[in-house]
Design a protein around this motif. Structure first.
Motif, PDB file in Angstrom:
ATOM      1  N   LYS A 210       0.812  -1.218   0.000  1.00  0.00           N
ATOM      2  CA  LYS A 210       0.000   0.000   0.000  1.00  0.00           C
ATOM      3  C   LYS A 210       0.844   1.266   0.000  1.00  0.00           C
ATOM      4  O   LYS A 210       0.611   2.170  -0.801  1.00  0.00           O
TER       5      LYS A 210
ATOM      6  N   ASP B 141       0.831   3.907  -3.032  1.00  0.00           N
ATOM      7  CA  ASP B 141       0.413   5.295  -2.837  1.00  0.00           C
ATOM      8  C   ASP B 141       1.491   6.257  -3.327  1.00  0.00           C
ATOM      9  O   ASP B 141       1.195   7.254  -3.993  1.00  0.00           O
TER      10      ASP B 141
ATOM     11  N   GLU C 209       1.110   8.819  -6.508  1.00  0.00           N
ATOM     12  CA  GLU C 209       1.326  10.254  -6.308  1.00  0.00           C
ATOM     13  C   GLU C 209       2.388  10.773  -7.278  1.00  0.00           C
ATOM     14  O   GLU C 209       2.223  11.831  -7.883  1.00  0.00           O
TER      15      GLU C 209
END
Length: 67
Positions: free
Chosen positions: A24, A28, A32
């Motif tokens: 995760k 992420d 981004e």
């Protein structure tokens, strides 16, 4: 020093599966970075948010959502 680029095609399905397989935190961060590299508006919004924070133009969760 020679600067050579290697071009190769990667199917979207392979990229999607690779992203799904990431942890995760790693996913992420990757998403981004992807957004930042493809969206000048996103980078602008981050700069504006940081400027607002530094200038004290922030509200608490309670002020915004009442909880």
């Amino acid at each position: 020093m020679l600067n050579k680029a290697i071009k190769m095609e990667v199917k979207p399905e392979i990229i999607i599966q690779a992203v799904r397989n990431m942890k995760k935190k790693e996913r992420d961060s990757f998403l981004e970075d992807l957004l930042a590299s493809t969206s000048p508006e996103y980078l602008k919004s981050i700069k504006e948010a940081r400027d607002d924070y530094k200038a004290g133009r922030i509200k608490s969760h309670v002020e915004v959502f009442g909880r």
